[in-house]
Every structure is written in structure tokens, then in C-alpha cells.
Design a protein around this motif. Structure first.
Motif, PDB file in Angstrom:
ATOM      1  N   LEU A 239       0.853  -1.178   0.000  1.00 25.36           N
ATOM      2  CA  LEU A 239       0.000   0.000   0.000  1.00 25.36           C
ATOM      3  C   LEU A 239       0.897   1.239   0.000  1.00 25.36           C
ATOM      4  CD1 LEU A 239      -2.964   1.020   0.262  1.00 25.36           C
ATOM      5  CD2 LEU A 239      -2.601   1.048   2.725  1.00 25.36           C
ATOM      6  N   PRO A 240       0.798   2.080  -1.048  1.00 24.92           N
ATOM      7  CA  PRO A 240       1.657   3.271  -1.116  1.00 24.92           C
ATOM      8  C   PRO A 240       1.418   4.198   0.080  1.00 24.92           C
ATOM      9  CG  PRO A 240       0.557   2.883  -3.211  1.00 24.92           C
ATOM     10  CD  PRO A 240      -0.068   1.958  -2.216  1.00 24.92           C
ATOM     11  N   PRO A 241       2.479   4.838   0.579  1.00 24.02           N
ATOM     12  CA  PRO A 241       2.331   5.723   1.751  1.00 24.02           C
ATOM     13  C   PRO A 241       1.269   6.810   1.569  1.00 24.02           C
ATOM     14  CG  PRO A 241       4.655   5.351   1.258  1.00 24.02           C
ATOM     15  CD  PRO A 241       3.871   4.726   0.134  1.00 24.02           C
ATOM     16  N   SER A 242       1.175   7.400   0.375  1.00 21.92           N
ATOM     17  CA  SER A 242       0.174   8.457   0.161  1.00 21.92           C
ATOM     18  C   SER A 242      -1.247   7.895   0.286  1.00 21.92           C
ATOM     19  CB  SER A 242       0.373   9.119  -1.203  1.00 21.92           C
ATOM     20  OG  SER A 242       0.240   8.151  -2.233  1.00 21.92           O
ATOM     21  N   LEU A 243      -1.471   6.687  -0.214  1.00 25.76           N
ATOM     22  CA  LEU A 243      -2.787   6.063  -0.121  1.00 25.76           C
ATOM     23  C   LEU A 243      -3.080   5.638   1.313  1.00 25.76           C
ATOM     24  CD1 LEU A 243      -5.272   5.266  -1.699  1.00 25.76           C
ATOM     25  CD2 LEU A 243      -4.153   3.119  -2.305  1.00 25.76           C
ATOM     26  N   ARG A 244      -2.061   5.154   2.017  1.00 32.23           N
ATOM     27  CA  ARG A 244      -2.218   4.801   3.432  1.00 32.23           C
ATOM     28  C   ARG A 244      -2.629   6.040   4.231  1.00 32.23           C
ATOM     29  NH1 ARG A 244      -0.857   1.048   7.366  1.00 32.23           N
ATOM     30  NH2 ARG A 244       0.118  -0.349   5.883  1.00 32.23           N
ATOM     31  N   GLY A 245      -1.975   7.167   3.971  1.00 29.18           N
ATOM     32  CA  GLY A 245      -2.313   8.412   4.665  1.00 29.18           C
ATOM     33  C   GLY A 245      -3.750   8.828   4.400  1.00 29.18           C
TER      34      GLY A 245
END
Length: 152
Positions: free
Chosen positions: A7-13
Motif C-alpha cells: 500500500l503506497p504511503p500516500s494512499l495509506r495516509g
């Protein structure tokens, strides 16, 4: 099968701002190169699914039903899963059969032969309910749906 994706960090955020703190994120993508689907669980144990559309055209297609269909939650109740399909079968799917195909494509499977019989039986009960409720509440749309179902 494609390699699992993180899961990409931007999507996780983004997800954490909308569903609270994420405890687990599992790649739930299909085995297609551009498939990006994750199953998330938050601290409360709730399950959420995030699907990233590869393009604006895919997004418009995949969200068409959300923008063009209305489900009557006022009459919703605890019942077998396929009962939810009855109102769709008596309304949106009759008017636009492509929506039924799109729905089951998104649902991820077709109904089993046993499940296919249930909506056919329940749609008659829904029609009778429409004919009992509609006239007494002066709801011409519901009344017409009941008549349309019974008369074909």
C-alpha cells in the motif's frame, strides 16, 4: 499471478484520514498488472476495501451505478443476501440490463443456481408489498413498480 503490492504511503495516509488508524493492509488485487485493490482493517476491526482506478475513464465506468442508481434503504431489513437484489431486479436492471451485468462483474461472481431462484420468488412478494403500500401512501412510483412486476 502478479507480485503482491505494498500500500503506497500516500494512499495509506488518505485511508487513515477516512477510516482511522490502519492495522493491516493486504493486497487483494486480481492477477492483472494494473489491478490495485487493498483490504484494510482498522483498530476497531472494521474491514474496508480500497480500489485505485488506473484512469479517469475506468473511474467513471466503475462508479456509474453509484451516480445513477438509488436503493431504498427505508425498506431495508435483515434477510438473505440475494434479497437485496430483488429491488434492483425489479427496477434498474429491467430498465438497463447492462447494469445487472456490470453489478455482477463488480460483485466478483455470478449467483449460484440455488441463489438465482430466490430473487425470482421474492420479486413477487416485493410486488405485492408495493401494491399494498403504494396506494395507501399515495406513492404512484412504488405502485407502478408492483403492477409492472406482476404484469410483465
Amino acid at each position: 499471478m502478479s507480485e503482491p503490492k505494498t500500500l503506497p504511503p500516500s494512499l495509506r495516509g488518505w485511508a487513515q484520514r477516512h477510516v482511522s488508524e490502519i492495522v493491516t493492509a493486504r493486497d487483494a488485487s486480481q492477477s492483472r498488472p494494473k489491478s490495485q485493490v487493498w483490504e484494510l482493517r482498522n483498530t476497531a476491526g472494521a474491514r474496508h476495501v480500497i480500489k485505485v482506478s488506473p484512469s479517469a475513464a475506468f473511474y467513471r465506468r466503475e462508479t456509474f451505478a453509484y451516480r445513477h442508481a438509488a436503493i431504498d434503504f427505508e425498506r431495508a431489513q435483515f434477510a438473505p443476501l440475494v434479497k437485496d437484489f430483488v429491488i434492483l431486479a425489479a427496477t434498474a436492471w429491467l430498465e438497463a440490463p447492462i447494469l445487472e451485468r456490470a453489478f455482477f462483474h463488480g460483485y466478483g461472481r455470478q449467483l449460484t443456481s440455488e441463489e438465482k431462484h430466490v430473487p425470482q420468488c421474492l420479486i413477487v412478494l416485493d410486488a405485492v408489498s408495493c401494491l399494498a403500500w403504494g396506494p395507501s401512501h399515495r406513492d404512484d412510483e412504488v405502485t407502478a413498480r408492483g403492477r409492472r412486476t406482476l404484469t410483465g
